[in-house]
Design an enzyme around this catalytic site. Structure first.
Site, PDB file in Angstrom:
ATOM      1  N   THR A 112       0.793  -1.236   0.000  1.00 35.35           N
ATOM      2  CA  THR A 112       0.000   0.000   0.000  1.00 35.35           C
ATOM      3  C   THR A 112       0.824   1.285   0.000  1.00 35.35           C
ATOM      4  O   THR A 112       0.273   2.370   0.138  1.00 35.35           O
ATOM      5  CB  THR A 112      -0.935   0.026   1.228  1.00 35.35           C
ATOM      6  OG1 THR A 112      -0.142  -0.065   2.421  1.00 35.35           O
ATOM      7  CG2 THR A 112      -1.936  -1.117   1.176  1.00 35.35           C
TER       8      THR A 112
ATOM      9  N   THR B 125      -9.089  -0.997  -4.326  1.00 38.22           N
ATOM     10  CA  THR B 125      -8.928   0.411  -4.002  1.00 38.22           C
ATOM     11  C   THR B 125      -9.619   1.346  -4.990  1.00 38.22           C
ATOM     12  O   THR B 125      -9.806   0.994  -6.175  1.00 38.22           O
ATOM     13  CB  THR B 125      -7.425   0.774  -3.963  1.00 38.22           C
ATOM     14  OG1 THR B 125      -7.254   2.182  -3.791  1.00 38.22           O
ATOM     15  CG2 THR B 125      -6.741   0.383  -5.270  1.00 38.22           C
ATOM     16  N   ASP B 126      -9.948   2.539  -4.520  1.00 40.27           N
ATOM     17  CA  ASP B 126     -10.490   3.601  -5.377  1.00 40.27           C
ATOM     18  C   ASP B 126      -9.463   4.070  -6.408  1.00 40.27           C
ATOM     19  O   ASP B 126      -9.817   4.689  -7.409  1.00 40.27           O
ATOM     20  CB  ASP B 126     -10.912   4.799  -4.521  1.00 40.27           C
ATOM     21  CG  ASP B 126      -9.768   5.333  -3.669  1.00 40.27           C
ATOM     22  OD1 ASP B 126      -9.309   4.602  -2.780  1.00 40.27           O
ATOM     23  OD2 ASP B 126      -9.331   6.482  -3.892  1.00 40.27           O
TER      24      ASP B 126
ATOM     25  N   TYR C 133       1.216   1.731  -8.116  1.00 42.02           N
ATOM     26  CA  TYR C 133       0.359   1.124  -7.095  1.00 42.02           C
ATOM     27  C   TYR C 133      -1.025   0.833  -7.659  1.00 42.02           C
ATOM     28  O   TYR C 133      -1.548  -0.280  -7.523  1.00 42.02           O
ATOM     29  CB  TYR C 133       0.248   2.049  -5.879  1.00 42.02           C
ATOM     30  CG  TYR C 133      -0.912   1.684  -4.964  1.00 42.02           C
ATOM     31  CD1 TYR C 133      -0.851   0.557  -4.144  1.00 42.02           C
ATOM     32  CD2 TYR C 133      -2.071   2.450  -4.936  1.00 42.02           C
ATOM     33  CE1 TYR C 133      -1.913   0.214  -3.330  1.00 42.02           C
ATOM     34  CE2 TYR C 133      -3.137   2.113  -4.125  1.00 42.02           C
ATOM     35  CZ  TYR C 133      -3.057   0.999  -3.326  1.00 42.02           C
ATOM     36  OH  TYR C 133      -4.125   0.651  -2.523  1.00 42.02           O
TER      37      TYR C 133
END
Length: 292
Positions: free
Chosen positions: A62, A101-102, A125
């Site tokens: 992350t 994730t957004d 990412y």
């Protein structure tokens, strides 16, 4: 039904372990030392030892900015390892609940993103997380991909704890005010995942696919910070007034451009699983209380 959790030491993994114990769920949350998701043999050993009926993957790389220079590590954990987990679930004929994730969106949409919107990840990412989503869909029919945003919790480092730490030593903080989203507590995410698992246990099936989860209300990082600091002062965690000043993203350069819009539409998960995300303020209080 036995639930196996990968990533026990992370924010969501630790929340799952805590809630599982409180709710009397047969849930086993394993740290990396006992379940290395990048190692197929380690996954196989964990499956053979615990014989799970459902797997929740709460492990992820992350570090958004560091991923630009650690792309191999990001893809290893967010794509390759996810592929190994999906393959193991397919072999064992069990479902996988996976957290995404957004950041798979570029943030250019003006409204909240729905599951039908086209993804456009911008950085390493984000691209590694989107690749992980595709790996799950290609390998396993019975899966839930839950996209979340702005995760915070009692465990690990996050925005809530950072704001309190900085406010203790400063009279003024500057926080980005042109990026908007729905903060999501690790506890609320864990509750939603366990509710999905309970649905599967009760019916033997589920409306598989991709879902969005975040809490309300939508705010900017600046607005989020203001609430955190106000609550921290009230609880005695910060002993002086702090000026929280809004700034544009351009005044806070980072290696990776963050999406300006991280709002996620949660209507689908609410309709399919009766999941009510709730307000993030309650869980901010919970995190701050743990720091008192």
């Amino acid at each position: 039904m036995r639930i196996l959790v990968a990533g026990a030491q992370g924010q969501v993994g630790s929340a799952l372990a805590q809630l599982g114990q409180q709710q009397g769920v047969d849930l086993i949350a394993l740290p990396r030392t006992e379940l290395d998701i990048t190692d197929a043999a380690s996954i196989a050993r964990a499956f053979a030892r615990f014989t799970p009926d459902l797997l929740i993957n709460a492990a992820a790389y992350t570090a958004v900015d560091k991923a630009e220079t650690e792309s191999q590590a990001a893809y290893l954990i967010n794509e390759t390892a996810v592929s190994l987990l999906a393959d193991a679930c397919a072999k064992a004929d069990i479902p996988l609940l996976h957290i995404s994730t957004d950041y798979v969106f570029d943030g250019s949409k003006t409204d909240a993103y729905t599951e039908a919107d086209v993804v456009n990840p911008l950085a390493v990412y984000a691209k590694s997380k989107e690749a992980g989503e595709r790996a799950v869909r290609e390998r396993l029919k019975r899966h839930i991909i839950m996209r979340t945003s702005w995760v915070f919790g009692e465990q690990g480092n996050n925005f809530v704890k950072t704001m309190v730490r900085l406010a203790k030593d400063r009279d003024r903080l500057t926080v980005v005010a042109d990026q908007f989203g729905g903060p999501s507590s690790a506890r609320a995410i864990a509750q939603a995942l366990l509710k999905i698992a309970a649905h599967y246990k009760a019916s033997g099936d589920a409306p598989w696919g991709t879902y969005h989860f975040s809490q309300t209300p939508y705010v900017s990082w600046h607005q989020f910070a203001q609430v955190i600091i106000d609550k921290a002062i009230t609880k005695g965690l910060v002993d002086h007034p702090v000026d929280v000043a809004p700034i544009p993203s351009s005044a806070f350069p980072t290696p990776v451009e963050r999406p300006k819009n991280s709002r996620l539409n949660t209507a689908h998960i609410e309709a399919m699983f009766a999941v009510v995300p709730g307000e993030w303020g309650v869980d901010v209080d919970r995190v701050l209380n743990s720091l008192v």
